[in-house]
Design an enzyme around this catalytic site. Sequence first.
Site, short mmCIF file in Angstrom:
data_model
loop_
_atom_site.label_atom_id
_atom_site.label_comp_id
_atom_site.label_asym_id
_atom_site.label_seq_id
_atom_site.Cartn_x
_atom_site.Cartn_y
_atom_site.Cartn_z
N HIS A 129 -6.19 -48.28 72.67
CA HIS A 129 -6.78 -47.95 73.96
C HIS A 129 -5.88 -46.99 74.74
O HIS A 129 -4.72 -46.78 74.39
CB HIS A 129 -7.01 -49.20 74.80
CG HIS A 129 -8.18 -50.02 74.35
ND1 HIS A 129 -8.14 -50.86 73.26
CD2 HIS A 129 -9.44 -50.14 74.85
CE1 HIS A 129 -9.31 -51.45 73.10
NE2 HIS A 129 -10.12 -51.03 74.06
N LYS A 133 -4.97 -49.17 80.46
CA LYS A 133 -5.54 -50.51 80.26
C LYS A 133 -4.48 -51.55 80.60
O LYS A 133 -3.34 -51.45 80.16
CB LYS A 133 -6.01 -50.68 78.82
CG LYS A 133 -6.74 -51.98 78.54
CD LYS A 133 -7.34 -51.97 77.14
CE LYS A 133 -8.03 -53.28 76.81
NZ LYS A 133 -9.11 -53.61 77.75
#
Length: 243
Positions: A129, A133
């Site tokens: 990701h 995040k």
Amino acid sequence: MTRVAVLGAKGRMGTASVEALKAAGLDVVAEVDVDDSIDQLADAGAEVALDFTQPGVALDNVKWCIEHGVHVVVGTSGFDDAKIAEVSALDPKTGVLIVPNFSIGAVLMMKFAATAAPFFESVEVIEMHHPDKVDAPSGTATRTAELIASARKDAGSAPLPDATTTDPDGARGAKVAGVPVHSLRARGFVASQDVVFGGVGETLSIRHDSSNRDSFMPGVVAAVKAVSDKPGVTVGLESVLGL
């Protein structure tokens, strides 16, 4: 027309969801963000809430929705087993749909991974990701590991082989339901996951990539439309898709 409120409406997923819900013909009656009162949902007559807030406030939002008879779809990452158990203990009469990943491709990836899990000696999950995040491992990786572990348990599979005895820096990753999970955070990713299986003389990789947040919007719309028909707590988009 379903009256929908979006919590976390100014975030990346919230902003995209508002546009997608309106394009799908749903009536977005409230857009709530940081420092806004959740009581706006009652004032606007919201029937369904879509939560894309932070893990620290999502649980309170869900409790408010249950108390006020508002169905809720939880898209907030980090809504873990403890929070799910706490919500389940409330025995909600409204629908509470908790979705680790709204991408239809990602849901299929998890389904395929669970199907393959009993046929291989080894399996590990690598999730990738963007560095903004806040939680690791991702909700999708956690859900994938849990589905894999459940499938292997039902099939009577042996424990995963691993001769590692020294790993002071955690190079072997986290263990989720006994499945190793590795989290990468790097600019350029949106959301990607690779499930790697190994057997004697062969490997299998099941990978899914989301290159932009538009990939999540069909699942968001489907979840919002379906939640009122699912009283109680449901985890995952699988039931919405008939999987």
